[in-house]
Design an enzyme around this catalytic site. Sequence first.
Site, PDB file in Angstrom:
ATOM      1  CB  THR B 120      -0.862  -0.002   1.212  1.00 17.17           C
ATOM      2  OG1 THR B 120      -1.708  -1.232   1.023  1.00 17.17           O
ATOM      3  CG2 THR B 120      -1.684   1.416   1.553  1.00 17.17           C
ATOM      4  CD  GLU B 122       1.934   4.584   3.494  1.00 18.33           C
ATOM      5  OE1 GLU B 122       3.036   4.981   3.135  1.00 18.33           O
ATOM      6  OE2 GLU B 122       1.554   3.507   3.854  1.00 18.33           O
ATOM      7  CD  GLN B 141      14.630   4.273  -5.973  1.00 15.97           C
ATOM      8  OE1 GLN B 141      15.224   3.791  -6.825  1.00 15.97           O
ATOM      9  NE2 GLN B 141      14.412   5.446  -5.968  1.00 15.97           N
ATOM     10  CE  LYS B 160      -1.883  -3.222  12.999  1.00 18.17           C
ATOM     11  NZ  LYS B 160      -1.677  -1.850  13.119  1.00 18.17           N
TER      12      LYS B 160
END
Lengths: 434, 201
Positions: B120, B122, B141, B160
């Site tokens: 993921t 941000e 990268q 998680k």
Amino acid sequence: MADLDSEFGFLAASAKRSIDLLRAYPEQTSIKADERGSALRGHIEYTLAGVESKLQDAAVNFPAATPSEQAEYVKRARLLNSLVRFMHRSVPWVSQAATPSLALGALYFIDELGERICGMRLDAVPNAADEYSTERWPFQPLFKDLGLAVQSGPRPVVLNFPRLESASHLLLPIYAHEVGHTAVWETAILQDVIDAHSSESAFSAAFNKARDDTAASAKISQREAGYILAWRLNAWTTEMLCDQCAIQALGPSYLYAFASFLLSESWDEPGERHPPTCVRVAHMLDYLAGSGWSASVETDIPAISSWLKDQVAATSAKQPDAATSFLLAAMHEMRPTIREHTAKQLGASVYLPSEFAPEASVISELTRYDTLPAQRHDGGPLDRRAIILSAWLSVLEADDQPATLANALGDVRTQAFFAKAIEMSALLAAWSQP
Amino acid sequence: MEDRLVITPMLDRDRQVGAASVDLRLSSDFLIARRAEGSGIDPAESDERAISSRQERITVPFGERFWLHPQQFALGSTLEFLRMPPHLGAYVVGRSSWGRIGLIVATAIMVQPGYRGTLTLELINEGETPIALYPGLRVAQLAVHALTATTAFPYEVAAKYVSAIGPEAPKLAWDADEVATMKALHNRLNKVQPPSTPVAN
């Protein structure tokens, strides 16, 4: 006179508003030229232009027309209003084409099915509805009334699916059946299969006997009974052709998806349009056994495989009416002809166990290590047909019992994982193209 | 396979594998905030569903773009799925060309040994002008490093985010027990102990 004039004016204004409303809607969406939904949008615009042209002609000719002609114009204007209102059903299709509610992997899979089964790129628009069904070229039946010529180019095909199953990616193989309807529609395959049998005297004699018996028992004319029987023969054969296209294109994953979704709904009841589900399953099992698929997958899921076979074997034919008896026998008799014609239609796209085996081991290894099964070790894309079949086998093997066919659809995360693998594999395949 | 680093699909190995890092591409999935939903995110009060309800998942097909406006925050993810073996760790960082127009791709940059899934990202636009993000472009990268020994605590043991296939909403509720612990500590440290029984005169 004044009444007709006012009525025509009202109907023309009403039709114009309805046309403007529908015409404005696709313009608000982000459908781009040559992309998903563009053929549908073109089809809507073309049909609307036909309606508009008819209305304009009527408006020009109405003032000088005789009262009886004016009454006819009023009648036609009302009909045109109802046609435009009917076309408003395309609004959700346009909306779904612009912002599909299916995952990218599912969309790519459906597009590939179109190429494999129909031999061409369809403008396939999945539409969240309440069942799986197909609307091919939806407003084409209006062309004759509107004096429109048949359009060339890609056919708009709306593939309805149950809204609540949008994340049930294990059901993706069902779209192969739906895409099959377009193949049947676009080719002479249905007529060829029917002709191959209706020219046989025994087949014709059986048809005539069923027709006469039905006419006598239903107290209708032989002509009417013959029309209904021929219509049902076409409908049943179409369904069998679509099933055969699907299972030849995808192998056992179609059977598992079909069984998962449809077996709970019906079993031995003959439908007007559809053969009994048990007959369809029997044909699929017979094909899988004869084509080498059964040997390659049944050892992994012996309990489910046996259950499906036992279900079919244990189904005793209820005493069907004359028409149903004929249709059941006809489906059995036509089986080799159907397979021969669908194999010709699919050509090199018939999926073989020998193609699946080497990829199955790679996918199995990757999934054992929780790794997305999209790419082969040599860098090439894994076959999307192998990914969906492996997805089915992995969930069924984990708990080899009939209830797993239903429970598998509850595992949204696993299904999303395999849908992402299909998306990445399709991307990789497109990337590799020159 | 157990001990191998897997990055898949690798669309263009020659362009993606560099001297000391592997370029990662942007996927087509994004999570953006629904600003009108809810009052804010409080780890002590939020559950996963509450946070998810404040985010909208959107899909941008390949060839189309996602506009990230100045100061906008969105979650994206890598197109590549990673499988980290237990003896390797990694950091995901931005690529310099994107950084120069203000794009930050990751703030939590550590990739733990044993992690499996897409990463993921941000995404934040710290620049002055909107940035068009095209799925499939190399925006990040991955710098991989070897551990001096295989970890005894690979990520998968108490993970998680397992086998993610796109941007995942934060699971702050997983840390709710720590918030409760901190509140208990507060009580121990600051509250005046009330008398347990009234004192009779």
